[in-house]
Write a protein that holds these residues in place. Sequence first.
Motif, PDB file in Angstrom:
ATOM      1  N   LEU A 189       0.826  -1.208   0.000  1.00  0.00           N
ATOM      2  CA  LEU A 189       0.000   0.000   0.000  1.00  0.00           C
ATOM      3  C   LEU A 189       0.862   1.261   0.000  1.00  0.00           C
ATOM      4  N   ILE A 190       1.903   1.251   0.816  1.00  0.00           N
ATOM      5  CA  ILE A 190       2.790   2.418   0.891  1.00  0.00           C
ATOM      6  C   ILE A 190       3.469   2.661  -0.453  1.00  0.00           C
ATOM      7  N   LEU A 191       3.972   1.590  -1.066  1.00  0.00           N
ATOM      8  CA  LEU A 191       4.653   1.746  -2.352  1.00  0.00           C
ATOM      9  C   LEU A 191       3.681   2.184  -3.444  1.00  0.00           C
ATOM     10  N   HIS A 220       4.200   5.498  -5.631  1.00  0.00           N
ATOM     11  CA  HIS A 220       4.201   5.381  -7.089  1.00  0.00           C
ATOM     12  C   HIS A 220       3.142   6.305  -7.694  1.00  0.00           C
ATOM     13  N   SER A 221       2.011   6.428  -7.015  1.00  0.00           N
ATOM     14  CA  SER A 221       0.960   7.325  -7.494  1.00  0.00           C
ATOM     15  C   SER A 221       1.443   8.776  -7.492  1.00  0.00           C
ATOM     16  N   ARG A 242      -6.612   8.240  -4.959  1.00  0.00           N
ATOM     17  CA  ARG A 242      -6.206   7.470  -6.141  1.00  0.00           C
ATOM     18  C   ARG A 242      -5.741   6.070  -5.757  1.00  0.00           C
ATOM     19  N   THR A 243      -5.045   5.969  -4.632  1.00  0.00           N
ATOM     20  CA  THR A 243      -4.481   4.676  -4.220  1.00  0.00           C
ATOM     21  C   THR A 243      -5.553   3.714  -3.770  1.00  0.00           C
ATOM     22  N   ILE A 244      -6.545   4.214  -3.018  1.00  0.00           N
ATOM     23  CA  ILE A 244      -7.529   3.319  -2.408  1.00  0.00           C
ATOM     24  C   ILE A 244      -8.734   3.081  -3.309  1.00  0.00           C
ATOM     25  N   ALA A 245      -8.913   3.897  -4.362  1.00  0.00           N
ATOM     26  CA  ALA A 245     -10.101   3.766  -5.218  1.00  0.00           C
ATOM     27  C   ALA A 245     -10.256   2.371  -5.822  1.00  0.00           C
ATOM     28  N   PRO A 246      -9.173   1.709  -6.329  1.00  0.00           N
ATOM     29  CA  PRO A 246      -9.352   0.372  -6.933  1.00  0.00           C
ATOM     30  C   PRO A 246      -9.561  -0.725  -5.892  1.00  0.00           C
TER      31      PRO A 246
END
Length: 404
Positions: free
Chosen positions: A164-166, A170-171, A215-219
Amino acid sequence: MNELLDGLWQASLWLAVGVVLLAVTRPLLVRLGGAGLAYRSWWLLPLLLATLLIPLPQVALLQHVPTLPLKVVPEAVEGLPASSLQWPLLLLLAWALGASLCLLRDLRAQRRFERGMGGLQARADGSWQASGDPGLPALVGLWRPRIVVGPDFDQQFTAQEQALILQHEHSHRRNGDHWANGVLLLMRAVFWFHPLLPWAARRFLRDQELACDARTIAPQPALRGLYASTLLKAQLVHPVAPAVCHWRSQPVLKERIAMLKQSKRKALPWVSGQVLVVGLCLGVGAVAWASQGGAMAAGPTVAVMDREIRVDKMPPPSYPKSAFEQSQTGVVVLRVDVDAQGAVSDVRVVSATNPGVFEAVSIAAARSWTYRPALKNGKPVAGAVRIPITFAMDESDDVTETAR
């Protein structure tokens, strides 16, 4: 010199307008499009400043541009007080000193943060592991951004938490957030004196993190709880480097957790949100661009006037001291644009027989002149006058004008 100060002043005013507008509209943008839309709305500020660099169309030429000759001799002109000549220079030096100190402070903070990481070792997942921990994990750098994790990264986080952190960092890199931080660094240096910029910078960085979380958690919305607990496991960090996107920072932590706890709301489609932000930026930018001068007369058409421009107040420029001491003479031909109120909207040098000697004092004097505007159909309109200024050592001197 005066043009630069005037440009800074105008840019500062519109920067304040943009910041206030974003502060007022942010709750609506968050409601309509979430954190991502609010973050993209910050494009308004650099676009506002960019529009101020676009020149306005030239005012329509009169059928016969009036020529108002002016002759300047040392005995006929009183020199301006030394203090009035020094103020623009002093203000410019103060601005340059403040900008340099602000830029140096941020660059030193960035360098101090990077030194605190110590040596870096490449990892199999594409990130880098530091031997020190000044506030990691983070995306570090501007030209060559790297995802850097702390020395205890593997022991502190589980494999799923590490992923999750990476993904978060990356985002940041894919979205170009490090470049946005670089633009912010330059704006903080140029407008170091602006009272609203510190608040705007803090709010911008918070929106940047909120947008990256979204953006990270949306998918993978089922991982919201894990994402929040992973945030809490990282050490408290107060960002101190301008080109660093931290995984966790204390000032925005509560807001990020609160955003993750909210149920997923139906927001505007991405395209509609983009149209809204682009429309906001273009609308305010157009107003800022149009505000640079008076009337905008489009096209090269020639206008026939009922009455040409007439002089109201036209004090002559000072004879430069260095030119007087060297017995230099010359002619400067100015084109002065006059708005419908009779004020000078723009001054340009058409020609000069002794380049670099008399232009500055001529432009400075011309900006203080006032006129009675030209009339067309009984109404005042914008126009232009051509003014050759002859700098002669005495009244009998006749300096030939070489350029038209």
